[in-house]
Design a protein around this motif. Sequence first.
Motif, PDB file in Angstrom:
ATOM      1  N   THR A  92      31.441  40.276  23.552  1.00  0.00           N
ATOM      2  CA  THR A  92      31.780  39.714  24.854  1.00  0.00           C
ATOM      3  C   THR A  92      30.655  38.818  25.348  1.00  0.00           C
ATOM      4  N   VAL A  93      31.009  37.873  26.213  1.00  0.00           N
ATOM      5  CA  VAL A  93      30.032  37.013  26.882  1.00  0.00           C
ATOM      6  C   VAL A  93      30.312  37.062  28.377  1.00  0.00           C
ATOM      7  N   PRO A  94      29.266  36.961  29.220  1.00  0.00           N
ATOM      8  CA  PRO A  94      29.487  37.090  30.662  1.00  0.00           C
ATOM      9  C   PRO A  94      30.205  35.901  31.276  1.00  0.00           C
ATOM     10  N   GLU A  95      30.056  34.708  30.687  1.00  0.00           N
ATOM     11  CA  GLU A  95      30.690  33.495  31.203  1.00  0.00           C
ATOM     12  C   GLU A  95      31.257  32.689  30.047  1.00  0.00           C
ATOM     13  N   LEU A  96      32.121  31.741  30.369  1.00  0.00           N
ATOM     14  CA  LEU A  96      32.837  30.997  29.331  1.00  0.00           C
ATOM     15  C   LEU A  96      31.907  30.251  28.390  1.00  0.00           C
ATOM     16  N   ALA A 106      33.849  49.970  23.987  1.00  0.00           N
ATOM     17  CA  ALA A 106      34.786  50.265  25.076  1.00  0.00           C
ATOM     18  C   ALA A 106      35.823  49.149  25.163  1.00  0.00           C
ATOM     19  N   GLY A 107      37.069  49.468  24.910  1.00  0.00           N
ATOM     20  CA  GLY A 107      38.113  48.447  24.847  1.00  0.00           C
ATOM     21  C   GLY A 107      39.030  48.408  26.048  1.00  0.00           C
ATOM     22  N   GLN A 108      38.505  48.693  27.225  1.00  0.00           N
ATOM     23  CA  GLN A 108      39.335  48.646  28.435  1.00  0.00           C
ATOM     24  C   GLN A 108      39.391  47.203  28.946  1.00  0.00           C
ATOM     25  N   PHE A 109      40.280  46.415  28.347  1.00  0.00           N
ATOM     26  CA  PHE A 109      40.373  44.998  28.692  1.00  0.00           C
ATOM     27  C   PHE A 109      41.581  44.734  29.586  1.00  0.00           C
ATOM     28  N   LYS A 110      41.505  43.615  30.276  1.00  0.00           N
ATOM     29  CA  LYS A 110      42.566  43.188  31.192  1.00  0.00           C
ATOM     30  C   LYS A 110      42.497  41.674  31.314  1.00  0.00           C
ATOM     31  N   LEU A 111      43.427  41.096  32.080  1.00  0.00           N
ATOM     32  CA  LEU A 111      43.424  39.646  32.312  1.00  0.00           C
ATOM     33  C   LEU A 111      42.784  39.345  33.658  1.00  0.00           C
ATOM     34  N   ASN A 112      41.949  38.284  33.690  1.00  0.00           N
ATOM     35  CA  ASN A 112      41.390  37.868  34.977  1.00  0.00           C
ATOM     36  C   ASN A 112      42.290  36.818  35.611  1.00  0.00           C
ATOM     37  N   GLN A 113      41.819  36.192  36.683  1.00  0.00           N
ATOM     38  CA  GLN A 113      42.657  35.241  37.417  1.00  0.00           C
ATOM     39  C   GLN A 113      42.962  33.984  36.615  1.00  0.00           C
ATOM     40  N   ASP A 114      42.200  33.714  35.558  1.00  0.00           N
ATOM     41  CA  ASP A 114      42.438  32.541  34.716  1.00  0.00           C
ATOM     42  C   ASP A 114      43.095  32.899  33.396  1.00  0.00           C
ATOM     43  N   ASN A 115      43.600  34.120  33.290  1.00  0.00           N
ATOM     44  CA  ASN A 115      44.307  34.623  32.104  1.00  0.00           C
ATOM     45  C   ASN A 115      43.407  34.795  30.885  1.00  0.00           C
ATOM     46  N   PHE A 116      42.099  34.960  31.095  1.00  0.00           N
ATOM     47  CA  PHE A 116      41.203  35.314  30.000  1.00  0.00           C
ATOM     48  C   PHE A 116      41.152  36.839  29.889  1.00  0.00           C
ATOM     49  N   ILE A 117      41.003  37.335  28.660  1.00  0.00           N
ATOM     50  CA  ILE A 117      40.875  38.766  28.448  1.00  0.00           C
ATOM     51  C   ILE A 117      39.431  39.172  28.742  1.00  0.00           C
ATOM     52  N   VAL A 118      39.248  40.065  29.706  1.00  0.00           N
ATOM     53  CA  VAL A 118      37.912  40.478  30.131  1.00  0.00           C
ATOM     54  C   VAL A 118      37.871  41.998  30.273  1.00  0.00           C
ATOM     55  N   ASN A 119      36.634  42.544  30.338  1.00  0.00           N
ATOM     56  CA  ASN A 119      36.472  43.958  30.630  1.00  0.00           C
ATOM     57  C   ASN A 119      36.174  44.148  32.110  1.00  0.00           C
ATOM     58  N   ALA A 144      33.404  31.568  17.544  1.00  0.00           N
ATOM     59  CA  ALA A 144      34.232  32.440  18.376  1.00  0.00           C
ATOM     60  C   ALA A 144      34.206  31.957  19.825  1.00  0.00           C
ATOM     61  N   GLU A 145      35.311  32.132  20.509  1.00  0.00           N
ATOM     62  CA  GLU A 145      35.434  31.681  21.887  1.00  0.00           C
ATOM     63  C   GLU A 145      36.267  32.678  22.684  1.00  0.00           C
ATOM     64  N   PRO A 146      36.101  32.682  24.009  1.00  0.00           N
ATOM     65  CA  PRO A 146      36.877  33.622  24.831  1.00  0.00           C
ATOM     66  C   PRO A 146      38.377  33.471  24.607  1.00  0.00           C
ATOM     67  N   ILE A 147      39.079  34.598  24.546  1.00  0.00           N
ATOM     68  CA  ILE A 147      40.520  34.597  24.284  1.00  0.00           C
ATOM     69  C   ILE A 147      41.262  34.420  25.601  1.00  0.00           C
ATOM     70  N   ARG A 148      42.169  33.467  25.607  1.00  0.00           N
ATOM     71  CA  ARG A 148      42.971  33.205  26.805  1.00  0.00           C
ATOM     72  C   ARG A 148      44.444  33.306  26.473  1.00  0.00           C
ATOM     73  N   ILE A 149      45.170  33.980  27.314  1.00  0.00           N
ATOM     74  CA  ILE A 149      46.618  34.103  27.147  1.00  0.00           C
ATOM     75  C   ILE A 149      47.276  32.920  27.854  1.00  0.00           C
ATOM     76  N   PRO A 150      48.119  32.147  27.174  1.00  0.00           N
ATOM     77  CA  PRO A 150      48.698  30.946  27.790  1.00  0.00           C
ATOM     78  C   PRO A 150      49.642  31.286  28.934  1.00  0.00           C
ATOM     79  N   THR A 151      49.633  30.443  29.934  1.00  0.00           N
ATOM     80  CA  THR A 151      50.551  30.606  31.064  1.00  0.00           C
ATOM     81  C   THR A 151      51.787  29.719  30.910  1.00  0.00           C
ATOM     82  N   ALA A 152      51.710  28.736  30.010  1.00  0.00           N
ATOM     83  CA  ALA A 152      52.827  27.814  29.820  1.00  0.00           C
ATOM     84  C   ALA A 152      53.976  28.498  29.091  1.00  0.00           C
ATOM     85  N   SER A 153      55.160  28.015  29.319  1.00  0.00           N
ATOM     86  CA  SER A 153      56.336  28.552  28.643  1.00  0.00           C
ATOM     87  C   SER A 153      56.383  28.051  27.211  1.00  0.00           C
TER      88      SER A 153
END
Length: 458
Positions: A92-96, A106-119, A144-153
């Motif tokens: 993990t990295v603290p910023e993009l 510890a794998g307790q991950f979730k999505l932040n306001q920008d749809n990146f997977i964060v702890n 390697a780069e931060p994983i982002r879940i797309p918001t587009a359809s």
Amino acid sequence: MSFNVALSGLNAAQKDLDVTSNNIANVNTTGFKESRAEFVDVYAASLLSSSKTKVGDGVLTAEVAQQFSQGSIKFTNNSLDLAITGNGFFATVPELNSLETSYTRAGQFKLNQDNFIVNSQGGHLLGFPVNADGTSASVSLSTAEPIRIPTASGAPQKSSEVDIRMNLPAGDSFISSAPGNFDPEDPLTFNHSTSVTIFDSLGDSHIMTYYFIKDDPSVNPNEWMLFASVDGKPIDLEDPAGGGTNPVGGNISGPLSTGGGLTGARLVFDSSGDFQSQIPTAANGGIITSDFSNHLPNGADTSQTIQIDFNLDPLGPNPNEPTQFASNFEVTSLQQDGLAVGRLTGIDIGTDGLVRATYSNGTSEPLSRIAMVNFANEQGLKQVGNTAWKESITSGEALAGEGGSGTFGTINSSALEQSNVNLTSELIDLISAQRNFQANSRALEVDNQLNQTILQIR
């Protein structure tokens, strides 16, 4: 000297109590690894001293060593809860744009306001870029780069081919008014019909219907005429010969009820019901519609055409071809290759760390592969809190890889690795450390009494 020996024993017992208490306090901390206090004796001797009569100088804490044994797996209902079975850490990295990498189990991950997977601390989970087929484009921590879940359809895809398999009843009668009076809204002007949903370039759906009319057996035995419509509006099938006539004789274009003409096609079977030929035949083997100029008022690509593929096999009978048997009309396969606009419906994470987005139109797209990291000496990692570690000189450099490959463990989605603390063992150790502390305290008390006795000698 005995006073210092007893004091060192007290310090060691206190350290043991501290380590045990910390393990007990983190018994429910996800991804926590227990520690063990390791002690060594202190022995100092000069060149001329007698080793036979030399007494040790006490005890010293050599190291508080972390124990990276596997914790038990607890299953959850959150697909972003991740647990590693085997060796490895999440990165993990603290910023993009940060290069300050931390490592955690510890794998307790979730999505932040920008749809990146964060702890829970805001650390962004790193992943390797992947190709369209899901293979890793690079397995290097530098890429390697931060994983982002797309918001587009999911993007739509216009239909270009329809695959049909069916049986046309051999015993059907010829409709004398066909095809001249063919009307898609009048079921008395055709023998059978079937429909399929197709999509234009904007993802809008349309109903394409195929009409089958038995030809005059006295003129063209074992032959059927085919017409098509889109959203109930007839559409011409491409005629390589031009002029709206069948290339092998016999005009299969008849005036519609609107007074216009419609170009159709012909399906030819032999006396055993085997599919022999289709007329007209496009260069790629299918029957193709004319463009959709008069059928797409929504701004979609009007140059769209659809190939109707009957899987003609000129070498002989094929189970994928239509048949003409003395049986009921039956459609056994009716598939098209278009896609509607899809909305994100879920995230799937495989044991190899591949993160795949699934959409409501039935498609899926690989997004990234979770980066796994290992070290030559795990116990050399530097603890930084929040169940995270950082690389140190004694740990060695971070070695990146994919889950399930080499010495790397597998990744379990919807699961968490619990603390590897054995509470029963820790309680026993706590009692042992308490007794050790009491014994050293007693030794210190005896030393003090002896010193007082000596001081009171007159």
